[in-house]
Design a protein around this motif. Structure first.
Motif, mmCIF file in Angstrom:
data_model
loop_
_atom_site.group_PDB
_atom_site.id
_atom_site.type_symbol
_atom_site.label_atom_id
_atom_site.label_comp_id
_atom_site.label_asym_id
_atom_site.label_seq_id
_atom_site.Cartn_x
_atom_site.Cartn_y
_atom_site.Cartn_z
ATOM 1 N N CYS A 144 -24.990 -25.906 30.270
ATOM 2 C CA CYS A 144 -23.791 -25.460 29.561
ATOM 3 C C CYS A 144 -22.883 -24.741 30.543
ATOM 4 O O CYS A 144 -23.358 -24.072 31.463
ATOM 5 C CB CYS A 144 -24.134 -24.489 28.430
ATOM 6 N N ALA A 145 -21.583 -24.870 30.330
ATOM 7 C CA ALA A 145 -20.600 -24.151 31.132
ATOM 8 C C ALA A 145 -19.407 -23.874 30.235
ATOM 9 O O ALA A 145 -19.121 -24.643 29.309
ATOM 10 C CB ALA A 145 -20.177 -24.973 32.337
ATOM 11 N N GLY A 146 -18.718 -22.787 30.513
ATOM 12 C CA GLY A 146 -17.560 -22.497 29.691
ATOM 13 C C GLY A 146 -16.775 -21.303 30.163
ATOM 14 O O GLY A 146 -17.205 -20.555 31.049
ATOM 15 N N ALA A 147 -15.604 -21.149 29.537
ATOM 16 C CA ALA A 147 -14.724 -20.021 29.812
ATOM 17 C C ALA A 147 -13.730 -19.899 28.672
ATOM 18 O O ALA A 147 -13.400 -20.900 28.006
ATOM 19 C CB ALA A 147 -13.986 -20.223 31.133
ATOM 20 N N LEU A 148 -13.264 -18.692 28.443
ATOM 21 C CA LEU A 148 -12.219 -18.419 27.461
ATOM 22 C C LEU A 148 -12.542 -18.929 26.063
ATOM 23 O O LEU A 148 -11.696 -19.475 25.365
ATOM 24 C CB LEU A 148 -10.880 -18.998 27.935
ATOM 25 N N GLY A 149 -13.787 -18.804 25.648
ATOM 26 C CA GLY A 149 -14.175 -19.197 24.296
ATOM 27 C C GLY A 149 -14.487 -20.674 24.121
ATOM 28 O O GLY A 149 -14.809 -21.113 23.033
ATOM 29 N N LEU A 150 -14.350 -21.459 25.179
ATOM 30 C CA LEU A 150 -14.674 -22.886 25.136
ATOM 31 C C LEU A 150 -15.951 -23.122 25.935
ATOM 32 O O LEU A 150 -16.108 -22.597 27.029
ATOM 33 C CB LEU A 150 -13.543 -23.724 25.718
ATOM 34 N N THR A 151 -16.860 -23.914 25.385
ATOM 35 C CA THR A 151 -18.126 -24.212 26.056
ATOM 36 C C THR A 151 -18.389 -25.701 25.979
ATOM 37 O O THR A 151 -18.146 -26.326 24.950
ATOM 38 C CB THR A 151 -19.297 -23.464 25.379
ATOM 39 N N SER A 152 -18.902 -26.263 27.056
ATOM 40 C CA SER A 152 -19.309 -27.662 27.094
ATOM 41 C C SER A 152 -20.793 -27.711 27.452
ATOM 42 O O SER A 152 -21.196 -27.155 28.467
ATOM 43 C CB SER A 152 -18.500 -28.430 28.136
ATOM 44 N N CYS A 153 -21.588 -28.357 26.597
ATOM 45 C CA CYS A 153 -23.030 -28.468 26.832
ATOM 46 C C CYS A 153 -23.429 -29.935 26.887
ATOM 47 O O CYS A 153 -22.838 -30.777 26.202
ATOM 48 C CB CYS A 153 -23.816 -27.780 25.723
ATOM 49 N N THR A 154 -24.440 -30.214 27.697
ATOM 50 C CA THR A 154 -24.937 -31.579 27.850
ATOM 51 C C THR A 154 -26.436 -31.609 27.586
ATOM 52 O O THR A 154 -27.168 -30.734 28.024
ATOM 53 C CB THR A 154 -24.653 -32.096 29.275
ATOM 54 N N TRP A 155 -26.864 -32.637 26.867
ATOM 55 C CA TRP A 155 -28.278 -32.903 26.599
ATOM 56 C C TRP A 155 -28.599 -34.251 27.222
ATOM 57 O O TRP A 155 -27.824 -35.195 27.099
ATOM 58 C CB TRP A 155 -28.527 -32.999 25.103
ATOM 59 N N GLY A 156 -29.745 -34.371 27.899
ATOM 60 C CA GLY A 156 -30.177 -35.637 28.483
ATOM 61 C C GLY A 156 -30.070 -35.642 29.985
ATOM 62 O O GLY A 156 -30.154 -34.603 30.641
ATOM 63 N N ASP A 157 -29.850 -36.847 30.546
ATOM 64 C CA ASP A 157 -29.763 -37.010 31.994
ATOM 65 C C ASP A 157 -28.574 -37.902 32.339
ATOM 66 O O ASP A 157 -27.756 -38.194 31.477
ATOM 67 C CB ASP A 157 -31.077 -37.572 32.556
ATOM 68 N N GLY A 178 -21.233 -39.545 23.778
ATOM 69 C CA GLY A 178 -22.562 -39.925 24.239
ATOM 70 C C GLY A 178 -22.488 -41.169 25.108
ATOM 71 O O GLY A 178 -21.513 -41.913 25.054
ATOM 72 N N LYS A 179 -23.527 -41.377 25.897
ATOM 73 C CA LYS A 179 -23.591 -42.551 26.775
ATOM 74 C C LYS A 179 -25.050 -42.974 26.913
ATOM 75 O O LYS A 179 -25.939 -42.132 27.049
ATOM 76 C CB LYS A 179 -23.024 -42.213 28.147
ATOM 77 N N GLY A 180 -25.295 -44.267 26.872
ATOM 78 C CA GLY A 180 -26.628 -44.819 27.111
ATOM 79 C C GLY A 180 -27.653 -44.512 26.032
ATOM 80 O O GLY A 180 -28.839 -44.531 26.309
ATOM 81 N N LEU A 181 -27.194 -44.232 24.830
ATOM 82 C CA LEU A 181 -28.113 -43.859 23.755
ATOM 83 C C LEU A 181 -28.762 -45.088 23.137
ATOM 84 O O LEU A 181 -28.134 -46.130 23.000
ATOM 85 C CB LEU A 181 -27.362 -43.081 22.673
ATOM 86 N N LYS A 182 -30.018 -44.948 22.752
ATOM 87 C CA LYS A 182 -30.751 -46.057 22.129
ATOM 88 C C LYS A 182 -31.218 -45.652 20.763
ATOM 89 O O LYS A 182 -31.399 -44.550 20.434
ATOM 90 C CB LYS A 182 -31.954 -46.438 22.982
#
Length: 84
Positions: free
Chosen positions: A48-61, A80-84
């Motif tokens: 997860c990364a963020g600033a000023l009240g906005l956050t972006s999180c990633t799950w997977g690889d 999403g990308k590459g989901l099965k």
């Protein structure tokens, strides 16, 4: 030794098959969900990364992932990308 190797390999395959990062769970994501609701659905984020009240999180690889953007504690966008 080979039996132990086989057991460890089997556990790794089973854990990979149980990934919460999949098309079924992605389709359950909705704008307005809270971060704890998303974590209940997908598990702990990879990063997860963020600033000023906005956050972006990633799950997977790199091959299969879900990315969710939060404003405050609410989902505003996801992809999403590459989901099965």
């Amino acid at each position: 030794m080979s039996l132990r190797y086989f057991a460890v390999l089997s556990c790794c395959v089973l854990l990979a098959a149980c990934s919460k990062v999949n098309q079924d769970n992605y389709s359950k994501l909705k704008s307005g969900m809270t971060k704890p609701e998303v974590e209940q659905l997908l598990g702990a984020p990879s990063e997860c990364a963020g600033a000023l009240g906005l956050t972006s999180c990633t799950w997977g690889d790199e091959k299969s992932f879900v990315s969710v953007q939060f404003a405050g504690d609410k989902v505003v966008m996801f992809s999403g990308k590459g989901l099965k």
